[in-house]
Scaffold this motif. Structure first.
Motif, PDB file in Angstrom:
ATOM      1  N   UNK A   1       0.824  -1.210   0.000  1.00  0.00           N
ATOM      2  CA  UNK A   1       0.000   0.000   0.000  1.00  0.00           C
ATOM      3  C   UNK A   1       0.855   1.256   0.000  1.00  0.00           C
ATOM      4  N   UNK A   2       1.917   1.243   0.782  1.00  0.00           N
ATOM      5  CA  UNK A   2       2.789   2.415   0.824  1.00  0.00           C
ATOM      6  C   UNK A   2       3.539   2.607  -0.491  1.00  0.00           C
ATOM      7  N   UNK A   3       3.851   1.512  -1.186  1.00  0.00           N
ATOM      8  CA  UNK A   3       4.482   1.637  -2.500  1.00  0.00           C
ATOM      9  C   UNK A   3       3.545   2.338  -3.470  1.00  0.00           C
TER      10      UNK A   3
ATOM     11  N   UNK B   1       0.160  20.551  -3.851  1.00  0.00           N
ATOM     12  CA  UNK B   1       0.530  20.909  -2.486  1.00  0.00           C
ATOM     13  C   UNK B   1       0.245  19.786  -1.493  1.00  0.00           C
ATOM     14  N   UNK B   2      -0.787  18.995  -1.772  1.00  0.00           N
ATOM     15  CA  UNK B   2      -1.284  18.062  -0.765  1.00  0.00           C
ATOM     16  C   UNK B   2      -1.361  16.627  -1.294  1.00  0.00           C
ATOM     17  N   UNK B   3      -1.104  15.695  -0.386  1.00  0.00           N
ATOM     18  CA  UNK B   3      -1.371  14.282  -0.605  1.00  0.00           C
ATOM     19  C   UNK B   3      -2.405  13.868   0.427  1.00  0.00           C
ATOM     20  N   UNK B   4      -3.581  13.470  -0.032  1.00  0.00           N
ATOM     21  CA  UNK B   4      -4.682  13.118   0.861  1.00  0.00           C
ATOM     22  C   UNK B   4      -4.854  11.604   0.841  1.00  0.00           C
ATOM     23  N   UNK B   5      -4.976  11.014   2.029  1.00  0.00           N
ATOM     24  CA  UNK B   5      -5.221   9.579   2.114  1.00  0.00           C
ATOM     25  C   UNK B   5      -6.424   9.311   3.008  1.00  0.00           C
ATOM     26  N   UNK B   6      -7.173   8.299   2.617  1.00  0.00           N
ATOM     27  CA  UNK B   6      -8.248   7.780   3.445  1.00  0.00           C
ATOM     28  C   UNK B   6      -7.958   6.334   3.772  1.00  0.00           C
TER      29      UNK B   6
ATOM     30  N   UNK C   1       4.071   7.171   8.410  1.00  0.00           N
ATOM     31  CA  UNK C   1       4.901   6.808   7.259  1.00  0.00           C
ATOM     32  C   UNK C   1       4.470   7.591   6.022  1.00  0.00           C
ATOM     33  N   UNK C   2       3.165   7.825   5.875  1.00  0.00           N
ATOM     34  CA  UNK C   2       2.675   8.646   4.768  1.00  0.00           C
ATOM     35  C   UNK C   2       3.212  10.072   4.887  1.00  0.00           C
ATOM     36  N   UNK C   3       3.273  10.594   6.107  1.00  0.00           N
ATOM     37  CA  UNK C   3       3.838  11.928   6.322  1.00  0.00           C
ATOM     38  C   UNK C   3       5.283  11.972   5.821  1.00  0.00           C
ATOM     39  N   UNK C   4       6.057  10.941   6.144  1.00  0.00           N
ATOM     40  CA  UNK C   4       7.456  10.890   5.702  1.00  0.00           C
ATOM     41  C   UNK C   4       7.547  10.864   4.188  1.00  0.00           C
TER      42      UNK C   4
ATOM     43  N   UNK D   1       0.867  12.395  13.613  1.00  0.00           N
ATOM     44  CA  UNK D   1       1.149  13.791  13.325  1.00  0.00           C
ATOM     45  C   UNK D   1       0.625  14.265  11.992  1.00  0.00           C
ATOM     46  N   UNK D   2      -0.114  13.443  11.267  1.00  0.00           N
ATOM     47  CA  UNK D   2      -0.594  13.821   9.939  1.00  0.00           C
ATOM     48  C   UNK D   2      -1.622  14.944  10.042  1.00  0.00           C
ATOM     49  N   UNK D   3      -1.764  15.723   8.966  1.00  0.00           N
ATOM     50  CA  UNK D   3      -2.774  16.757   8.924  1.00  0.00           C
ATOM     51  C   UNK D   3      -4.173  16.186   8.828  1.00  0.00           C
ATOM     52  N   UNK D   4      -5.155  17.009   9.172  1.00  0.00           N
ATOM     53  CA  UNK D   4      -6.563  16.609   9.181  1.00  0.00           C
ATOM     54  C   UNK D   4      -7.269  17.310   8.042  1.00  0.00           C
TER      55      UNK D   4
END
Length: 276
Positions: free
Chosen positions: A98-100, A115-120, A143-146, A179-182
């Motif tokens: 999934x992370x790949x 600007x943004x990467x959004x994940x659900x 990990x998505x934040x990284x 720590x990810x954004x909301x």
């Protein structure tokens, strides 16, 4: 208060994913089964400055340096604000797959100037959610934040119906652990029983991107921003109160008149944002 307004391209066709993802997790992506060039032209004509795409609709052209999406953006003069991706994000055996895939979406977002990467995500198990699932989801989101920060992107988590983060308590739980954004989606949060304006105020420091969408209780449906049982006017007032200054992305799932809904939502947000 003047915000830059974007619109999601998911209204111009049925929503779905890739069937091959049933047997190959790395290949599973969101997509709108519609004409993205038409969607972008309509979004620009409705007065928007930006657009958000599902990852699948952009990764379709990954082999030619995203030439199709580059042409669409150039012709419409829309900014690509965000790509949307996601996953189960709680099962360790498939998390690298999934992370790949999310990394591919982030690569595309970077290449196209987003600007943004959004994940659900955050899968609900067949036999019920386990407390450790929130820890697993939080770890995956970090990990998505990284991944995002390495590409100059802001990572956003989008609570969603059918996941383990729907209602206010679940939202509170996950944001205490990651720590990810909301990225609040007003319709999903309202449908899960949330007072969305109150949630915006509670989580103000975490919000740097917003999805506004309407929702009606009976019969259940997503609607233009100004229609239904989600008080988006109150949400806009809350965003003004917290001094929000980022992109606002109006959104609507499949709708018989997508450009009409886009215009209606644009007029509502513009009017409400301008109120004293």
């Amino acid at each position: 208060m003047t915000w830059k307004l974007a619109y999601h391209a998911n209204c111009w066709g049925p929503l779905g994913g890739d069937a091959v993802g049933v047997t190959s997790v790395t290949r599973l992506a969101y997509r709108t089964f519609g004409d993205m060039a038409r969607a972008a032209r309509d979004i620009a004509a409705a007065g928007y400055d930006g657009i958000e795409f599902f990852d699948g609709n952009v990764l379709d052209g990954a082999g030619d340096d995203y030439a199709t999406i580059r042409r669409i953006l150039a012709e419409t003069k829309l900014a690509l604000v965000a790509l949307y991706s996601g996953g189960n994000l709680i099962f360790p055996d498939i998390l690298p797959e999934e992370l790949a895939r999310i990394t591919k979406a982030a690569d595309a977002a970077q290449a196209l100037g987003a600007e943004h990467l959004v994940v659900g995500g955050g899968a609900r198990r067949f036999d019920g959610t386990r407390p450790a699932d929130y820890d697993a989801l939080a770890s995956a989101l970090d990990k998505v934040v990284t991944i995002a920060e390495a590409r100059g992107l802001r990572a956003q988590y989008h609570p969603h119906l059918s996941t383990i983060v729907e209602n206010p308590d679940e939202v509170r739980t996950i944001f205490e652990k990651t720590g990810i954004g909301f990225c609040p989606d007003t319709a999903h949060l309202a449908a899960a029983g949330g007072d969305v304006a109150a949630m915006v105020r509670e989580h103000a420091s975490r919000i740097s991107y917003v999805h506004l969408k309407g929702w009606q209780r009976e019969p259940f449906a997503f609607t233009p921003v100004d229609v239904g049982d989600c008080d988006n006017g109150a949400v806009i007032r809350a965003l003004k109160d917290i001094g929000y200054a980022g992109w606002v992305c109006n959104e609507l799932d499949s709708w018989p008149d997508p450009i009409g809904a886009a215009r209606e939502s644009h007029a509502f947000v513009t009017s409400e944002a301008a109120r004293g």
